[in-house]
Design an enzyme around this catalytic site. Structure first.
Site, short mmCIF file in Angstrom:
data_model
loop_
_atom_site.label_atom_id
_atom_site.label_comp_id
_atom_site.label_asym_id
_atom_site.label_seq_id
_atom_site.Cartn_x
_atom_site.Cartn_y
_atom_site.Cartn_z
N GLY A 88 -2.08 42.86 -47.09
CA GLY A 88 -3.47 42.70 -46.70
C GLY A 88 -4.46 43.13 -47.75
N CYS A 89 -3.97 43.53 -48.92
CA CYS A 89 -4.84 43.91 -50.03
C CYS A 89 -4.88 42.77 -51.04
CB CYS A 89 -4.34 45.18 -50.71
SG CYS A 89 -4.42 46.64 -49.70
N ALA A 90 -6.06 42.45 -51.53
CA ALA A 90 -6.19 41.40 -52.55
C ALA A 90 -5.55 41.87 -53.86
CB ALA A 90 -7.65 41.05 -52.77
N SER A 91 -5.73 43.14 -54.19
CA SER A 91 -5.07 43.73 -55.35
C SER A 91 -3.69 44.21 -54.91
CB SER A 91 -5.86 44.93 -55.87
OG SER A 91 -7.18 44.56 -56.17
N GLY A 96 -8.88 45.51 -47.71
CA GLY A 96 -7.76 46.20 -48.35
C GLY A 96 -7.75 47.68 -47.98
#
Length: 140
Positions: free
Chosen positions: A47-50, A122
């Site tokens: 669920g984190c873009a990074s 995130g």
């Protein structure tokens, strides 16, 4: 590692958002580097873009252990957010972690409204992961 009280005090001292942004980056730089062997799919926060990895270490009473967390990200700002999340939760009993509202803390230091939607999502994913870890330890 910087304590939550130190982080809150430093944020209160910094008036300009750009200075606060730089401070978040510095917090991330101060995080101990996570060994490559711990940067696994199992430790990756979904669920984190990074890319973000969290490792949980439990000690003490198995019914309500003290949880310590290790964290890492491949993005400078997110790594700083990880450092703040670890300052909020690490070293506390699982029962205490289940009650802590980290989003409230981010709001108090004036950071939550300056995060992009992706970073805020995130951040929520990291917090959810930590709370789930605490709940699992309490249920065991």
């Amino acid at each position: 590692m910087t304590t939550l009280d130190q982080i809150i005090d430093d944020f209160a001292f910094l008036e300009e958002w750009e200075d606060r942004y730089r401070f978040v980056i510095e917090l991330g730089k101060a995080l101990p580097e996570m060994p490559e062997a711990k940067r696994t799919q199992e430790n990756k926060v979904q669920g984190c873009a990074s890319q973000v990895w969290l490792v949980t270490n439990a000690a003490g009473d198995p019914e309500d252990p003290v949880l310590n967390f290790e964290g890492e990200s491949d993005a400078h700002i997110v790594r700083g957010l990880v450092a703040i999340v670890l300052a909020i939760y690490s070293g506390k009993h699982a029962s205490e972690i289940a009650r802590i509202d980290a989003i409230d803390t981010f709001g108090k230091i004036g950071l939550i409204e300056h995060l992009s939607t992706q970073r805020a999502n995130g951040l929520r994913s990291m917090i959810r992961r930590i709370k789930n870890e605490a709940e699992l330890r309490l249920a065991a």
